[in-house]
Design an enzyme around this catalytic site. Structure first.
Site, short mmCIF file in Angstrom:
data_model
loop_
_atom_site.label_atom_id
_atom_site.label_comp_id
_atom_site.label_asym_id
_atom_site.label_seq_id
_atom_site.Cartn_x
_atom_site.Cartn_y
_atom_site.Cartn_z
N GLU A 143 0.70 -1.31 0.07
CA GLU A 143 0.07 0.08 0.00
C GLU A 143 0.72 1.16 0.20
O GLU A 143 1.99 1.21 0.25
CB GLU A 143 -0.98 0.04 1.26
N GLU A 199 4.60 -0.37 2.06
CA GLU A 199 4.48 -0.55 0.35
C GLU A 199 4.34 -2.05 0.08
O GLU A 199 4.26 -2.26 -1.17
CB GLU A 199 5.85 -0.14 -0.13
#
Length: 350
Positions: A175, A318
């Site tokens: 993300e 991430e």
């Protein structure tokens, strides 16, 4: 029937019969029983997920979902909101942490906008599944409507489903979203009743003073919105984020197609909590990659009953930890498939 309901109905428990056979083989490998630790557990789990003794996990996809958060205006993040768009672009360009780690692992990265405030360049490689430009401020009302929460889940289901249909046989969940440790802590607080002060962390280097504020913002949001801990969609809608819902949807999709999905850190674990609350059987299809250094991450992993197998002090997010874990999962498969057994050499198990 909605895509979400169709997906939930397809998810079945792991194949216990083949897991037993896989465990017998793993114990018969030419080594002391249990001496390869977590690799042995992963090998058995992969068999149960796939219905195969030696499933292929060589075609790896990292799904990075991006979204912004209305709660940013409450001073819960140190970085400016524009960083969400910047980092999404860096992932696409192959220059972010998750991008380079995926390159090393031989994984392809797909970036999907489910709620960034920025506009996507039509020429960009970012997939456009934007629900709207950022969630609402949860301190002032629900982060999203129930329909939007379902849309975020279905966005993740769609992206993951397309990846699987294109031959990817293991997924990672990542993300990008400034402020998204706030809804993650809020989700765990809503589900568990634990005070947000025990869960909030520095995120992107937030000061101690602002962490106190961050905890109070979550308390206020939960008091105002009253998320129902017995209704995962309500929790997601009241205090969640679009990218969190999308990651949860990707996990559901993986389980429905019998494909393993790697959990990353704190935010990805919050998504897993949503997915598991929607369908408890999904837990068996999730592999928890690393113990994030983000405050609240250890609680989150324990809450969903996950055991991270890497502990490297990482808290980037991430999907970076999951990217490294691709290597470990593939090593577990190689161990089970390539090692000789005591039976092969005419000896009993040691």
């Amino acid at each position: 029937m909605s895509l979400l309901n169709e997906t939930l109905e397809k998810i079945q428990p792991l194949n216990e019969e083949i897991m037993k056979k896989s465990k017998v083989r793993v114990d018969d490998l030419l080594k002391p029983v249990g001496s390869l630790g977590v690799l042995e557990e992963i090998a058995v789990q992969l068999s149960g997920i796939s219905d195969e003794m030696f499933p292929d996990v060589s075609k790896k996809a990292m799904l990075v979902f991006c979204g912004d958060h209305g709660v940013f205006e409450e001073g819960v993040a140190a970085a400016p909101q524009e960083v969400t768009d910047l980092m999404a672009q860096m992932v696409v360009a192959g220059k972010s942490g998750v991008a380079v780690l995926c390159k090393q692992a031989g994984a392809d990265v797909f970036v999907c906008d489910v709620g960034m405030i920025s506009e996507i360049d039509p020429k960009s490689k970012i997939l456009d599944k934007k629900i709207r430009k950022g969630t609402s401020n949860m301190r002032k009302g629900p982060a999203m409507t129930r329909d939007e929460a379902i849309a975020s889940l279905e966005a993740g289901i769609d992206v993951a489903g397309r990846a699987i249909k294109n031959g990817y046989n293991i997924l990672g969940t990542g993300e990008v979203g400034i402020s998204n440790t706030t809804p993650s802590a809020a989700i765990f607080s809503a589900f568990s009743g634990v005070d947000p002060g025990e869960l909030v962390g520095a995120g992107a280097n937030l000061s101690e003073e602002k962490m106190v504020n961050k905890a109070q913002v979550i308390r206020d949001a939960i008091t105002l919105n009253k998320p129902d801990k017995n209704d995962a969609i309500d929790v997601l809608a009241k205090v969640g984020g679009f990218e969190i819902g999308a990651m949860a949807g990707a996990m559901l999709a993986g389980a429905s197609y019998k494909v393993p999905v790697l959990i990353d850190g704190f935010i990805s674990t919050a998504a897993a909590a949503i997915a598991i609350a929607l369908k408890p059987e999904v837990k068996g299809y999730l592999i928890c990659s690393h113990a994030s250094a983000e405050r609240g991450a250890a609680f989150g992993s324990e809450f969903i009953g996950a055991k991270p197998f890497l502990n490297m002090g990482m808290r980037l997010g991430e999907g970076s930890g999951a990217a490294i874990a691709f290597n470990i999962v593939e090593a577990a498969l190689y161990m089970n498939r390539e090692m000789a057994t005591y039976s092969d050499v005419g000896l009993g198990v040691v």
